[in-house]
Design a protein around this motif. Structure first.
Motif, PDB file in Angstrom:
ATOM      1  N   GLU A  75      77.765 -19.239  39.872  1.00 30.03           N
ATOM      2  CA  GLU A  75      76.777 -19.648  40.879  1.00 30.03           C
ATOM      3  C   GLU A  75      75.461 -18.900  40.686  1.00 30.03           C
ATOM      4  O   GLU A  75      74.382 -19.484  40.805  1.00 30.03           O
ATOM      5  N   HIS A  76      75.547 -17.613  40.387  1.00 31.46           N
ATOM      6  CA  HIS A  76      74.352 -16.767  40.315  1.00 31.46           C
ATOM      7  C   HIS A  76      73.888 -16.455  38.892  1.00 31.46           C
ATOM      8  O   HIS A  76      72.711 -16.149  38.700  1.00 31.46           O
ATOM      9  N   HIS A  77      74.791 -16.492  37.927  1.00 30.04           N
ATOM     10  CA  HIS A  77      74.471 -16.020  36.570  1.00 30.04           C
ATOM     11  C   HIS A  77      74.968 -17.013  35.514  1.00 30.04           C
ATOM     12  O   HIS A  77      75.490 -16.615  34.472  1.00 30.04           O
ATOM     13  N   PHE A  78      74.806 -18.286  35.770  1.00 38.16           N
ATOM     14  CA  PHE A  78      75.340 -19.330  34.902  1.00 38.16           C
ATOM     15  C   PHE A  78      74.883 -19.160  33.454  1.00 38.16           C
ATOM     16  O   PHE A  78      75.697 -19.216  32.529  1.00 38.16           O
ATOM     17  N   ASN A 113      73.567 -28.079  34.119  1.00 50.22           N
ATOM     18  CA  ASN A 113      74.665 -27.114  34.147  1.00 50.22           C
ATOM     19  C   ASN A 113      75.943 -27.761  34.664  1.00 50.22           C
ATOM     20  O   ASN A 113      77.037 -27.483  34.170  1.00 50.22           O
ATOM     21  N   ALA A 114      75.809 -28.618  35.653  1.00 46.37           N
ATOM     22  CA  ALA A 114      76.979 -29.289  36.231  1.00 46.37           C
ATOM     23  C   ALA A 114      77.678 -30.152  35.188  1.00 46.37           C
ATOM     24  O   ALA A 114      78.919 -30.210  35.148  1.00 46.37           O
ATOM     25  N   ALA A 115      76.925 -30.809  34.329  1.00 51.19           N
ATOM     26  CA  ALA A 115      77.533 -31.635  33.276  1.00 51.19           C
ATOM     27  C   ALA A 115      78.335 -30.755  32.313  1.00 51.19           C
ATOM     28  O   ALA A 115      79.459 -31.106  31.928  1.00 51.19           O
ATOM     29  N   ARG A 116      77.788 -29.613  31.932  1.00 52.60           N
ATOM     30  CA  ARG A 116      78.513 -28.681  31.048  1.00 52.60           C
ATOM     31  C   ARG A 116      79.756 -28.147  31.750  1.00 52.60           C
ATOM     32  O   ARG A 116      80.833 -28.041  31.159  1.00 52.60           O
ATOM     33  N   SER A 119      82.469 -30.849  31.953  1.00 48.76           N
ATOM     34  CA  SER A 119      83.069 -31.087  30.642  1.00 48.76           C
ATOM     35  C   SER A 119      84.056 -29.975  30.288  1.00 48.76           C
ATOM     36  O   SER A 119      85.179 -30.245  29.850  1.00 48.76           O
ATOM     37  N   LEU A 120      83.644 -28.742  30.482  1.00 51.31           N
ATOM     38  CA  LEU A 120      84.539 -27.623  30.185  1.00 51.31           C
ATOM     39  C   LEU A 120      85.743 -27.631  31.118  1.00 51.31           C
ATOM     40  O   LEU A 120      86.872 -27.371  30.694  1.00 51.31           O
ATOM     41  N   LYS A 121      85.511 -27.955  32.377  1.00 52.37           N
ATOM     42  CA  LYS A 121      86.615 -27.974  33.341  1.00 52.37           C
ATOM     43  C   LYS A 121      87.640 -29.042  32.975  1.00 52.37           C
ATOM     44  O   LYS A 121      88.845 -28.807  33.076  1.00 52.37           O
ATOM     45  N   ALA A 122      87.187 -30.204  32.542  1.00 51.62           N
ATOM     46  CA  ALA A 122      88.111 -31.258  32.126  1.00 51.62           C
ATOM     47  C   ALA A 122      88.968 -30.767  30.956  1.00 51.62           C
ATOM     48  O   ALA A 122      90.186 -30.966  30.942  1.00 51.62           O
TER      49      ALA A 122
END
Length: 137
Positions: A75-78, A113-116, A119-122
């Motif tokens: 959240e703070h240091h993506f 960032n949300a797209a990355r 993708s990583l979460k999937a």
């Protein structure tokens, strides 16, 4: 408030531990919440704790690491920690399972960032579920 080193020492005295009985306060979660107070100002030792304990954690501890620490580091240091996370998730099943629990907030919820993140979460979910089917090695 404890300084970060004290908070981590206190938590590590309790870890890995066992979950508290239903309805009781879990001292492990409370110790991890205490550490979370340092995420904005001192993220590196918090990051190292997440990396260190994710691989050894039970599901309950992994949930605490994910929801109280890792998702708030991102959240703070993506920009600092997500590239490291991408590499480590590919190598560490425990960290993949921990990240799979995380939600997006702040910097991690910004469109690129949300797209990355998604993708990583999937990939982390697939990795975690395939490991559960294989069992321990």
């Amino acid at each position: 408030m404890q300084d970060i080193d004290q908070a981590i020492r206190s938590a590590e005295c309790l870890l890995p531990g066992v979950p508290a009985p239903p309805g009781e306060t879990d001292p492990r979660w409370q110790a991890i919440i205490d550490i979370s107070e340092h995420i904005e100002s001192t993220p590196e030792p918090v990051w190292q704790l997440v990396i260190r304990w994710s691989g050894q954690a039970d599901d309950d501890l992994r949930a605490a690491l994910a929801t109280c620490l890792l998702e708030h580091i991102l959240e703070h240091h993506f920009e600092v920690y997500f590239p490291q996370l991408e590499k480590l998730v590919a190598e560490d099943n425990g960290l993949a399972e921990t990240f799979a629990i995380c939600s997006k907030f702040g910097r991690s919820a910004e469109p690129l960032n949300a797209a990355r993140f998604d993708s990583l979460k999937a990939g982390a979910r697939v990795r975690a579920s395939s490991q559960q089917c294989l069992g321990p090695n």
